[in-house]
Design an enzyme around this catalytic site. Sequence first.
Site, PDB file in Angstrom:
ATOM      1  N   ARG A  10       0.789  -1.174   0.016  1.00 57.71           N
ATOM      2  CA  ARG A  10      -0.140  -0.066   0.027  1.00 57.71           C
ATOM      3  C   ARG A  10       0.850   1.295   0.044  1.00 57.71           C
ATOM      4  O   ARG A  10       0.604   2.228  -0.754  1.00 57.71           O
ATOM      5  CB  ARG A  10      -0.803   0.036   1.186  1.00 57.71           C
ATOM      6  CG  ARG A  10      -1.672  -0.895   1.540  1.00 57.71           C
ATOM      7  CD  ARG A  10      -2.999  -1.245   0.760  1.00 57.71           C
ATOM      8  NE  ARG A  10      -3.159  -1.647  -0.404  1.00 57.71           N
ATOM      9  CZ  ARG A  10      -2.702  -2.791  -0.896  1.00 57.71           C
ATOM     10  NH1 ARG A  10      -2.681  -3.547  -0.253  1.00 57.71           N
ATOM     11  NH2 ARG A  10      -2.929  -3.157  -2.219  1.00 57.71           N
ATOM     12  N   ASN A  44      -8.922   7.445   5.647  1.00 52.96           N
ATOM     13  CA  ASN A  44      -7.893   6.892   4.616  1.00 52.96           C
ATOM     14  C   ASN A  44      -6.549   6.999   5.198  1.00 52.96           C
ATOM     15  O   ASN A  44      -6.247   7.910   6.149  1.00 52.96           O
ATOM     16  CB  ASN A  44      -7.972   7.915   3.489  1.00 52.96           C
ATOM     17  CG  ASN A  44      -9.344   7.613   2.705  1.00 52.96           C
ATOM     18  OD1 ASN A  44      -9.789   6.809   2.913  1.00 52.96           O
ATOM     19  ND2 ASN A  44      -9.511   8.483   1.608  1.00 52.96           N
ATOM     20  N   VAL A  45      -5.591   6.180   4.916  1.00 54.95           N
ATOM     21  CA  VAL A  45      -4.246   5.962   5.536  1.00 54.95           C
ATOM     22  C   VAL A  45      -3.366   6.526   4.399  1.00 54.95           C
ATOM     23  O   VAL A  45      -2.228   6.550   4.725  1.00 54.95           O
ATOM     24  CB  VAL A  45      -4.074   4.916   5.922  1.00 54.95           C
ATOM     25  CG1 VAL A  45      -4.749   4.232   7.104  1.00 54.95           C
ATOM     26  CG2 VAL A  45      -4.101   3.363   4.814  1.00 54.95           C
ATOM     27  N   HIS A  82      -7.748   6.470  10.996  1.00 57.13           N
ATOM     28  CA  HIS A  82      -7.309   4.965  11.029  1.00 57.13           C
ATOM     29  C   HIS A  82      -5.902   5.035  10.742  1.00 57.13           C
ATOM     30  O   HIS A  82      -5.427   3.831  10.370  1.00 57.13           O
ATOM     31  CB  HIS A  82      -7.892   4.086   9.957  1.00 57.13           C
ATOM     32  CG  HIS A  82      -9.528   3.991  10.192  1.00 57.13           C
ATOM     33  ND1 HIS A  82     -10.583   3.645   9.175  1.00 57.13           N
ATOM     34  CD2 HIS A  82     -10.060   4.151  11.331  1.00 57.13           C
ATOM     35  CE1 HIS A  82     -11.524   3.600   9.995  1.00 57.13           C
ATOM     36  NE2 HIS A  82     -11.629   3.912  11.269  1.00 57.13           N
ATOM     37  N   GLY A 119     -17.264   9.467  -0.261  1.00 55.38           N
ATOM     38  CA  GLY A 119     -16.756   8.246  -0.442  1.00 55.38           C
ATOM     39  C   GLY A 119     -16.293   7.355   0.929  1.00 55.38           C
ATOM     40  O   GLY A 119     -15.411   6.819   0.793  1.00 55.38           O
ATOM     41  N   SER A 124     -18.745   3.898   2.870  1.00 53.16           N
ATOM     42  CA  SER A 124     -19.642   3.218   3.006  1.00 53.16           C
ATOM     43  C   SER A 124     -20.622   3.318   4.434  1.00 53.16           C
ATOM     44  O   SER A 124     -21.511   2.681   4.804  1.00 53.16           O
ATOM     45  CB  SER A 124     -19.365   1.653   2.647  1.00 53.16           C
ATOM     46  OG  SER A 124     -18.542   1.145   3.689  1.00 53.16           O
TER      47      SER A 124
HETATM   48  P1  OAD Z   1     -15.539   1.597   1.568  1.00 48.91           P
HETATM   49  O1  OAD Z   1     -14.862   0.599   0.356  1.00 48.91           O
HETATM   50  O2  OAD Z   1     -16.184   0.761   2.655  1.00 48.91           O
HETATM   51  O3  OAD Z   1     -16.636   2.269   0.755  1.00 48.91           O
HETATM   52  C1  OAD Z   1     -16.376   3.091  -0.252  1.00 48.91           C
HETATM   53  C2  OAD Z   1     -17.219   4.190  -0.906  1.00 48.91           C
HETATM   54  O4  OAD Z   1     -16.755   4.957  -1.807  1.00 48.91           O
HETATM   55  C3  OAD Z   1     -18.492   3.258  -1.286  1.00 48.91           C
HETATM   56  O5  OAD Z   1     -19.619   3.875  -0.717  1.00 48.91           O
HETATM   57  C4  OAD Z   1     -18.589   3.764  -2.588  1.00 48.91           C
HETATM   58  O6  OAD Z   1     -19.870   3.743  -3.432  1.00 48.91           O
HETATM   59  C5  OAD Z   1     -17.721   5.094  -2.840  1.00 48.91           C
HETATM   60  N1  OAD Z   1     -17.234   5.328  -3.980  1.00 48.91           N
HETATM   61  C6  OAD Z   1     -16.465   4.539  -5.024  1.00 48.91           C
HETATM   62  N2  OAD Z   1     -15.957   5.286  -5.810  1.00 48.91           N
HETATM   63  C7  OAD Z   1     -16.283   6.728  -5.556  1.00 48.91           C
HETATM   64  C8  OAD Z   1     -15.783   7.843  -6.145  1.00 48.91           C
HETATM   65  N3  OAD Z   1     -14.863   7.834  -7.406  1.00 48.91           N
HETATM   66  N4  OAD Z   1     -16.050   9.128  -5.591  1.00 48.91           N
HETATM   67  C9  OAD Z   1     -16.882   8.995  -4.195  1.00 48.91           C
HETATM   68  N5  OAD Z   1     -17.197   7.769  -3.943  1.00 48.91           N
HETATM   69  C10 OAD Z   1     -16.724   6.745  -4.347  1.00 48.91           C
HETATM   70  O7  OAD Z   1     -14.420   2.539   2.331  1.00 48.91           O
HETATM   71  P2  OAD Z   1     -14.459   2.952   3.639  1.00 48.91           P
HETATM   72  O8  OAD Z   1     -15.968   3.520   4.219  1.00 48.91           O
HETATM   73  O9  OAD Z   1     -13.508   4.252   3.434  1.00 48.91           O
HETATM   74  O10 OAD Z   1     -10.473   0.667   7.527  1.00 48.91           O
HETATM   75  O11 OAD Z   1     -13.887   1.930   4.552  1.00 48.91           O
HETATM   76  C11 OAD Z   1     -14.062   2.335   5.969  1.00 48.91           C
HETATM   77  C12 OAD Z   1     -12.858   1.515   6.602  1.00 48.91           C
HETATM   78  O12 OAD Z   1     -12.934   0.095   6.251  1.00 48.91           O
HETATM   79  C13 OAD Z   1     -11.635   2.107   6.048  1.00 48.91           C
HETATM   80  O13 OAD Z   1     -10.756   3.077   6.791  1.00 48.91           O
HETATM   81  C14 OAD Z   1     -10.790   0.651   6.415  1.00 48.91           C
HETATM   82  C15 OAD Z   1     -11.770  -0.436   5.943  1.00 48.91           C
HETATM   83  O14 OAD Z   1     -11.460  -1.803   6.746  1.00 48.91           O
HETATM   84  C16 OAD Z   1      -9.303  -0.118   8.427  1.00 48.91           C
HETATM   85  O15 OAD Z   1      -8.817  -1.049   7.727  1.00 48.91           O
HETATM   86  C17 OAD Z   1      -9.284   0.184   9.778  1.00 48.91           C
END
Ligand code: OAD
Length: 237
Positions: A56, A87-88, A104, A169, A171
């Site tokens: 990464r 985001n990291v 995170h 962005g 979920s």
């Molecule tokens: P997710 O992968 O769960 O969600 C990503 C979101 O971004 C989804 O709702 C997509 O629809 C949206 N998306 C995709 N492409 C996009 C774009 N071009 N513009 C805007 N939105 C877009 O990611 P996170 O919610 O960030 O933690 O995940 C949260 C945490 O889960 C992360 O920080 C990580 C993971 O496990 C750890 O590893 C501790």
Amino acid sequence: MQHIVFLTGAGMSAESGISTFRDSGGLWENYDVMKVASIEGWYENPDLMLTFYNERRAQLDKVEPNEGHQIIAALEKDFKVSVITQNVDNLHERAGSTEVVHLHGELTKACNESKTKVYDIGLKPIRPGDKAEDGSRLRPFIVWFGEAVPMIEKAAALVSKADIVVIIGTSMQVYPAAGLIHYARRGVPVYLIDPAEEVNAPSGVIIIRDKASAGMARLKEEFLKSEAGRGSASSLK
Ligand code: OAD
């Protein structure tokens, strides 16, 4: 000056070429989340985790902030801007944002096992056997599942002072980050930018069904117009 607080997740960096976690083709389809992102995983197979985060970190060298990151940074000219990110990566900082809270952790940092000593490592890999000064194993400075989220209080305090909240962005499946929105004061507009058909947002949230860069381009115009309106209103007084 109005205070905008951004809450960003993996979708913020998707257009820069960094995979999200839960979309189809996302990282958690190819990796077992508990093996590479939990404290149990670290005790079971630290080498696998080092490899995962070394990959990464190496990827950061090949990606650039996208227009969404850049617009957020540029808004600092007209607004007080705070970014709270799950985001990291370091793309908000590289775009020029000056207040970024990483809930995170950060790929460009390492720490000792008790997380009391943090080291800037840039894009260098952490190798099996690398030690911190206290003799414990050097590990990525990441908040894994099963660990505390020390920045959550600072983040909640920022959201509670916001005049505008923008979620981009994420979920909203991972707590405590997903609960931050509830710290927004009553009446504060909350926007959500995400291209997904179905989003997980409380009622009252204004949904902009678009990618981060296009959604931010639209919002920027709206924010600057209303800020100009506020400016002329106050100059009439
Ligand atoms: P997710 O992968 O769960 O969600 C990503 C979101 O971004 C989804 O709702 C997509 O629809 C949206 N998306 C995709 N492409 C996009 C774009 N071009 N513009 C805007 N939105 C877009 O990611 P996170 O919610 O960030 O933690 O995940 C949260 C945490 O889960 C992360 O920080 C990580 C993971 O496990 C750890 O590893 C501790």
